[in-house]
Each structure stands twice: as structure tokens, then as C-alpha cells.
Design an enzyme around this catalytic site. Structure first.
Site, PDB file in Angstrom:
ATOM      1  N   HIS A   1       0.805  -1.227   0.000  1.00  0.00           N
ATOM      2  CA  HIS A   1       0.000   0.000   0.000  1.00  0.00           C
ATOM      3  C   HIS A   1       0.840   1.280   0.000  1.00  0.00           C
ATOM      4  O   HIS A   1       0.414   2.303  -0.537  1.00  0.00           O
ATOM      5  CB  HIS A   1      -0.998  -0.002   1.179  1.00  0.00           C
ATOM      6  CG  HIS A   1      -0.453   0.472   2.489  1.00  0.00           C
ATOM      7  ND1 HIS A   1       0.377  -0.300   3.278  1.00  0.00           N
ATOM      8  CD2 HIS A   1      -0.624   1.637   3.148  1.00  0.00           C
ATOM      9  CE1 HIS A   1       0.687   0.374   4.372  1.00  0.00           C
ATOM     10  NE2 HIS A   1       0.096   1.556   4.325  1.00  0.00           N
ATOM     11  N   ASP A   2       2.019   1.250   0.588  1.00  0.00           N
ATOM     12  CA  ASP A   2       2.883   2.441   0.638  1.00  0.00           C
ATOM     13  C   ASP A   2       4.161   2.252  -0.178  1.00  0.00           C
ATOM     14  O   ASP A   2       5.131   2.994   0.006  1.00  0.00           O
ATOM     15  CB  ASP A   2       3.248   2.781   2.082  1.00  0.00           C
ATOM     16  CG  ASP A   2       2.267   3.747   2.728  1.00  0.00           C
ATOM     17  OD1 ASP A   2       1.463   4.356   1.994  1.00  0.00           O
ATOM     18  OD2 ASP A   2       2.303   3.896   3.960  1.00  0.00           O
TER      19      ASP A   2
ATOM     20  N   LYS B   1       6.264   5.081  -1.741  1.00  0.00           N
ATOM     21  CA  LYS B   1       7.075   5.997  -0.944  1.00  0.00           C
ATOM     22  C   LYS B   1       8.570   5.755  -1.139  1.00  0.00           C
ATOM     23  O   LYS B   1       9.392   6.553  -0.688  1.00  0.00           O
ATOM     24  CB  LYS B   1       6.685   5.916   0.540  1.00  0.00           C
ATOM     25  CG  LYS B   1       5.328   6.556   0.796  1.00  0.00           C
ATOM     26  CD  LYS B   1       4.937   6.520   2.264  1.00  0.00           C
ATOM     27  CE  LYS B   1       3.585   7.226   2.459  1.00  0.00           C
ATOM     28  NZ  LYS B   1       3.131   7.165   3.867  1.00  0.00           N
TER      29      LYS B   1
ATOM     30  N   HIS C   1       2.774   9.211  -4.078  1.00  0.00           N
ATOM     31  CA  HIS C   1       3.256   7.859  -3.777  1.00  0.00           C
ATOM     32  C   HIS C   1       2.275   6.793  -4.255  1.00  0.00           C
ATOM     33  O   HIS C   1       2.694   5.670  -4.562  1.00  0.00           O
ATOM     34  CB  HIS C   1       3.540   7.696  -2.272  1.00  0.00           C
ATOM     35  CG  HIS C   1       2.336   7.506  -1.404  1.00  0.00           C
ATOM     36  ND1 HIS C   1       1.610   8.556  -0.894  1.00  0.00           N
ATOM     37  CD2 HIS C   1       1.717   6.389  -0.940  1.00  0.00           C
ATOM     38  CE1 HIS C   1       0.625   8.099  -0.152  1.00  0.00           C
ATOM     39  NE2 HIS C   1       0.655   6.782  -0.173  1.00  0.00           N
TER      40      HIS C   1
ATOM     41  N   HIS D   1      -6.122   3.444  -0.422  1.00  0.00           N
ATOM     42  CA  HIS D   1      -6.298   3.665   1.023  1.00  0.00           C
ATOM     43  C   HIS D   1      -6.402   5.139   1.399  1.00  0.00           C
ATOM     44  O   HIS D   1      -6.653   5.456   2.564  1.00  0.00           O
ATOM     45  CB  HIS D   1      -5.178   2.981   1.817  1.00  0.00           C
ATOM     46  CG  HIS D   1      -3.815   3.570   1.610  1.00  0.00           C
ATOM     47  ND1 HIS D   1      -3.063   3.325   0.475  1.00  0.00           N
ATOM     48  CD2 HIS D   1      -3.060   4.395   2.384  1.00  0.00           C
ATOM     49  CE1 HIS D   1      -1.913   3.947   0.569  1.00  0.00           C
ATOM     50  NE2 HIS D   1      -1.885   4.611   1.720  1.00  0.00           N
ATOM     51  N   HIS D   2      -6.230   6.042   0.431  1.00  0.00           N
ATOM     52  CA  HIS D   2      -6.432   7.469   0.710  1.00  0.00           C
ATOM     53  C   HIS D   2      -7.750   7.997   0.135  1.00  0.00           C
ATOM     54  O   HIS D   2      -7.999   9.210   0.165  1.00  0.00           O
ATOM     55  CB  HIS D   2      -5.267   8.301   0.176  1.00  0.00           C
ATOM     56  CG  HIS D   2      -4.017   8.160   0.982  1.00  0.00           C
ATOM     57  ND1 HIS D   2      -3.913   8.594   2.285  1.00  0.00           N
ATOM     58  CD2 HIS D   2      -2.815   7.598   0.679  1.00  0.00           C
ATOM     59  CE1 HIS D   2      -2.705   8.323   2.759  1.00  0.00           C
ATOM     60  NE2 HIS D   2      -2.018   7.720   1.801  1.00  0.00           N
TER      61      HIS D   2
ATOM     62  N   ASP E   1      -4.496   2.004   8.363  1.00  0.00           N
ATOM     63  CA  ASP E   1      -3.352   2.860   8.042  1.00  0.00           C
ATOM     64  C   ASP E   1      -3.340   4.092   8.946  1.00  0.00           C
ATOM     65  O   ASP E   1      -2.297   4.460   9.510  1.00  0.00           O
ATOM     66  CB  ASP E   1      -3.436   3.275   6.573  1.00  0.00           C
ATOM     67  CG  ASP E   1      -2.337   4.230   6.158  1.00  0.00           C
ATOM     68  OD1 ASP E   1      -1.175   3.804   6.108  1.00  0.00           O
ATOM     69  OD2 ASP E   1      -2.646   5.412   5.901  1.00  0.00           O
TER      70      ASP E   1
END
Length: 207
Positions: A71-72, A75, A100, A124-125, A153
Site C-alpha cells: 500500500h505504501d 514511498k 506515492h 487507502h487514501h 493505516d
């Protein structure tokens, strides 16, 4: 503690078809941003455990496990001066940070085994009220697993220690989740279920 979490994740990955591929992609993060790496392991474990609490099927559990791992991932392309900035981000820095999600898709592009997990993890954002990113999805337009990841998160970001601050108590983090739910950030029913889950477990993360 991190080694314990990592060992736990690897042990769980043995039961999945493609989780080791996701873990291989994640390994560079341990050097680029140890905080993001640890956060990813936390989100992976909490999301899986919460998924069990929600009676997810084995297929759903494997998907949320892999989606949390990636998910990240984007980054890796975020400058650490922004990623690790202690104060409030400037508007241009927030824009760079938000990219990201795009970078996550680019890093995992062509890995068919992780295609669904990458798409779900990258959402997820998104916000329940439609004011999130990258697609401004609203309500149940957002895949349910992405709705779960959004809450987990945010939760881990609040309760985990950082180099420049201690994690906040569960009670304070719960109040913030409930406030943000009322402001339209999360699925209201899912937040209530997550609070019940946290209360029943009595801890902020899993090891």
C-alpha cells in the site's frame, strides 16, 4: 520487536500464493525509510487480524495481506526530506507525498500476481465522502478492503512511535477516528466495528 513482526509476516506469507513477491518489493523500504517499513508490517498484521474479526474468507484475507504489504510501496520514490519531515507539510510537499500512490502502481506494474492487491492497496487514501485521492471514489465505490486499509493505516500512524514523537494512547486515537468518521473520512459502520475490535484486543498493534 521489528524482527518478531517480520518473522510473523513471513510465517503467514507461507500460506499465500504471492505474498513473497510483495515482500521482495518491500525490502528496499527497510533502508529507504525504516519507519515506513515498520508501519507497513504493522498495517499488514492489524489488517489481517481485523479481517479475521470481520469473518473474511481466506481469499479476502490473502488479498488484504498483500494489499497492505504494497500500500505504501510508492514511498520508495518520495524524497526522505518530505517523508520524514517532522512538521506540517507545505502544499507542494503534500502534493509530492500524494504521488506515492501513482508510484506504487508504477513499481508493481507488470506483476500480474499483485495486480489486484496493488489497485486495492493504492486506494487507502480515498474518503467515504468522495474527497480523497487518487480517484475521488465515494462510499461503496471504494472496495471494502481498501476501506479497511484506510482505517488501519490511519490507526497505526497515530498509535505508533516515531523518531520525533511517541504514539498516542488508544483512547485518543479512537476519539480521532470517531471524529474523522463524522467528518466523512471513513465508512461509519466500519469505524464502529474497528473500535469494537480494538477494545476487544486491548492493544494497538500485533507482534
Amino acid at each position: 520487536m521489528q524482527n518478531v513482526k517480520l518473522n510473523h509476516v513471513y510465517a503467514m506469507a507461507l500460506n499465500h500464493a504471492h505474498s513473497f513477491t510483495a515482500l521482495e518489493l518491500l525490502q528496499e523500504m527497510a533502508e529507504h525509510s525504516p519507519e515506513t517499513y515498520t508501519h507497513t508490517l504493522n498495517v499488514c498484521l492489524i489488517a489481517y487480524d481485523f479481517g479475521e474479526f470481520l469473518s473474511f474468507t481466506d481469499t479476502q484475507l490473502e488479498l488484504i495481506f498483500d494489499a497492505a504489504l504494497v500500500h505504501d510501496l510508492g514511498k520508495l520514490k518520495t524524497p526522505t526530506t518530505i517523508l520524514h519531515k517532522h512538521g506540517k507539510l507545505e502544499p507542494i510537499e503534500r502534493q509530492v507525498m500524494s504521488e506515492h500512490v501513482k508510484h506504487t502502481y508504477q513499481i508493481a506494474r507488470g506483476i500480474k500476481a499483485l495486480e489486484t492487491a496493488t489497485m486495492v492497496g493504492g486506494l487507502h487514501h480515498e474518503r467515504w465522502d468522495g474527497n480523497g485521492y487518487p480517484f475521488r471514489l465515494k462510499g461503496d465505490e471504494i472496495p471494502f478492503i481498501a476501506q479497511v486499509l484506510a482505517i488501519v493505516d490511519t490507526w497505526d500512524a497515530m498509535v505508533s512511535d516515531r523518531a520525533y514523537r511517541k504514539g498516542m494512547p488508544n483512547s485518543k486515537a479512537i476519539n480521532i477516528l470517531l471524529t474523522e468518521k463524522d467528518k466523512g473520512q471513513f465508512n461509519p459502520n466500519l469505524v464502529e466495528l474497528f473500535v469494537t475490535y480494538i477494545d476487544s484486543h486491548g492493544k494497538s498493534n500485533l507482534s
